[in-house]
Every structure is written in C-alpha cells, then in structure tokens.
Design an enzyme around this catalytic site. Structure first.
Site, PDB file in Angstrom:
ATOM      1  N   LEU A   1       0.808  -1.209   0.000  1.00 31.38           N
ATOM      2  CA  LEU A   1       0.000   0.000   0.000  1.00 31.38           C
ATOM      3  C   LEU A   1       0.851   1.274   0.000  1.00 31.38           C
ATOM      4  CD1 LEU A   1      -2.771  -0.971   2.575  1.00 31.38           C
ATOM      5  CD2 LEU A   1      -2.647  -1.492   0.125  1.00 31.38           C
TER       6      LEU A   1
ATOM      7  N   HIS B   1      -3.631   4.263  -1.992  1.00 28.83           N
ATOM      8  CA  HIS B   1      -4.530   3.358  -1.278  1.00 28.83           C
ATOM      9  C   HIS B   1      -5.074   4.011  -0.018  1.00 28.83           C
ATOM     10  CE1 HIS B   1      -1.769   0.425  -3.409  1.00 28.83           C
ATOM     11  NE2 HIS B   1      -2.956   0.015  -3.824  1.00 28.83           N
TER      12      HIS B   1
ATOM     13  N   GLN C   1      -5.139 -12.513 -12.954  1.00 27.87           N
ATOM     14  CA  GLN C   1      -5.055 -11.302 -13.782  1.00 27.87           C
ATOM     15  C   GLN C   1      -3.645 -11.030 -14.283  1.00 27.87           C
ATOM     16  OE1 GLN C   1      -6.526  -8.865 -10.377  1.00 27.87           O
ATOM     17  NE2 GLN C   1      -5.022  -7.345 -11.068  1.00 27.87           N
TER      18      GLN C   1
ATOM     19  N   LYS D   1      -8.715   5.931  -9.847  1.00 23.76           N
ATOM     20  CA  LYS D   1      -8.893   6.240 -11.267  1.00 23.76           C
ATOM     21  C   LYS D   1      -7.611   6.064 -12.084  1.00 23.76           C
ATOM     22  CE  LYS D   1     -12.794   9.407 -10.721  1.00 23.76           C
ATOM     23  NZ  LYS D   1     -13.299  10.790 -10.925  1.00 23.76           N
TER      24      LYS D   1
END
EC number: 6.3.2.1
Length: 283
Positions: free
Chosen positions: A33, A37, A61, A148
């Site tokens: 983190l 985060h 992934q 984002k």
C-alpha cells in the site's frame, strides 16, 4: 483491527454485520500500500460504518510472462497503514482459498476490455472481473472504492456491477501523485533512481496534451504527437499504448472534447507504468 485469512470467516463476519444494519465500505487491493490506497481507505472510513480492506495478489489477472512472482508484498507494513487509516478488517486470503481445486467459473466481458490494457494484457480483465465478483460475494460491501489511475479497470467494474445487478455502489477516487507528478503505484518500487526520473516522461506527456487542449487544440493526431515527443525524449521509455478515447465508451476519437480520456502505458526499463488524464477535469 482484525486480520482474517479464511474466506468463510470473512463472509460470515460480513453477513453478521449486514444483519446488524452496518454499512460496509470496501477497498480491494493487491497490497504493498501507498498514499493512493490510503486515500481510498480514508474515504471509505468516512462513508461506512465498517471499513474492510482486502489484500490479495490475484494470479488470474497476470499473464504467463508478467510479474506475479516478484510483485511487491509487505503484509505487516500494509496492516500498519490500514490501521492508521481506521480500517476495521483486513481480509488477506490465499490463492488456494480463492481458487480451490476444480474452480472453473469465468465472467464474460464485452467491448470495454478490448482496447488499451485489454489489448496489451489478454485475459487480464477476465481475471479482474472474477476476483472482484468473488470479493463482493465474500465481503458483502455496500460501497467499493477504486482508484482512477486504473481507469479502464474502473470502467469495466462499473459496467459489470451494473450489468449483473450487484448491490454495490462503485466509487472512483482521484489519482494520487508524488510531488513531481509521478502517479503513485506499487510498481514504482521496481524503478532504479535513474529510471524513477525517466518515468516522469509520462507526466510530462499528460501535461503537454492538457496544455495544447486548453489552448484550443482538439485534433487527436496533433495532441498525441505532442505526447509522443515528450516520451520519445526519454531513451529508456518504450510506449505500449498512447491513445485518446471516449471517456465512457473507450471508443477511439478523432477530435478531443471535455471528458476525452488520454491513456498511456509506457515501459521504463522492464517496468510497465500506466497513467491517464481526462481532458477538462483536474489532473
């Protein structure tokens, strides 16, 4: 703060909280983190009664040549940051618990996954979709917060959540940057000091396009040429993709307008970095 590794324990804990009428905020991560985060956690703390953080490096992934094995991990450090942000529960399952023997279910995705990172990383978003769906079922959140910086991932998760009628509100949070503009990322830890400076070409490319657009230039070709010039001036930088896309559909555009997405992925040495900006919005 409680640390839970067991899937069934997390799910039963979440269901009990829901029966008590608690509003659960959820921040799913792969750990290691940073302040980006932390911004999600602080907003989750503000919006929910109970704040849950998940830490899970999701193998589905990652492609066969990607950095699953060397992806940075620091559970103790993550828990310290999480606790400082007011996290109530850290859920850190194992891959064996999330994908037990015989696991075979997938989530079929649509055109949003075709361009950008979807083109560069085949199968990546299928892995993201499966793990996010599973985490939503385990944690039972009312809201889930995503950064984002992974713009396409956020778009895919919004679409999937709506299409599958998952009862989770998806909140997108602004990109958090270092003082010199580099977008915060766990993968920044891979960069040598020299590469760290070279990585600033991504930010310079965003600024160049934004400046031209603010002066009235709308031609996608000319805007992208300016961005390529910034990245091309850095010898260690290799462009994976650099594109202007519709900010909702992710379709390519010939002319930029307010809301157009500039998205890029660039390799600095062996490290692949992504960044983006939405024209007409704050950087």
């Amino acid at each position: 703060m409680k640390l839970i590794h067991d899937v069934q324990e997390m799910q039963q804990t979440a269901l009990a909280l829901r029966r008590q009428g608690k509003r659960i905020s959820f921040v799913p991560t792969m750990g290691f983190l940073h302040e980006g985060h932390a911004s999600l956690l602080r907003e989750g703390r503000r919006q929910g009664d109970v704040l849950v953080l998940s830490i899970f490096v999701n193998p589905t992934q990652f492609g066969p040549t990607e950095d699953l094995d060397r992806y940075p991990r620091n559970l103790a450090g993550d828990c310290a940051l999480a606790e400082a942000c007011g996290t109530d529960i850290v859920f850190a399952p194992t891959a064996a618990a999330m994908y037990p023997p015989g696991f075979q279910t997938t989530v079929s995705l649509g055109p949003l996954t075709a361009p950008l990172c979807g083109a560069s990383r085949p199968g990546h978003f299928n892995g993201v979709a499966v793990v996010v769906t599973k985490l939503f079922g385990i944690v039972q959140p009312d809201i889930a917060l995503f950064g984002k910086k992974d713009f396409q991932q956020l778009a895919v998760i919004r679409r999937m959540t709506a299409d599958l009628n998952l009862p989770v509100e998806i909140i997108g949070m602004p990109i958090v940057r270092e003082p010199d503009g580099l977008a915060m990322s766990s993968r920044n830890s891979y960069l040598s000091p020299e590469e760290r400076q070279q990585a600033l070409c991504l930010y310079r490319a965003l600024l160049a396009v934004r400046e031209l657009f603010e002066r009235g230039e709308t031609s996608a070709e000319l805007l992208l040429t300016a961005a390529r010039a910034q990245i091309g001036a850095t010898s260690a930088a290799v462009i994976d993709y650099l594109e202007l896309r519709d900010g909702i559909t992710l379709e390519p555009v010939a002319q930029a307008i307010n809301g157009t997405l500039l998205a890029l992925a660039v390799k600095i040495g062996s490290t692949r970095l992504i960044d983006n900006t939405v024209l007409g919005e704050e950087l």
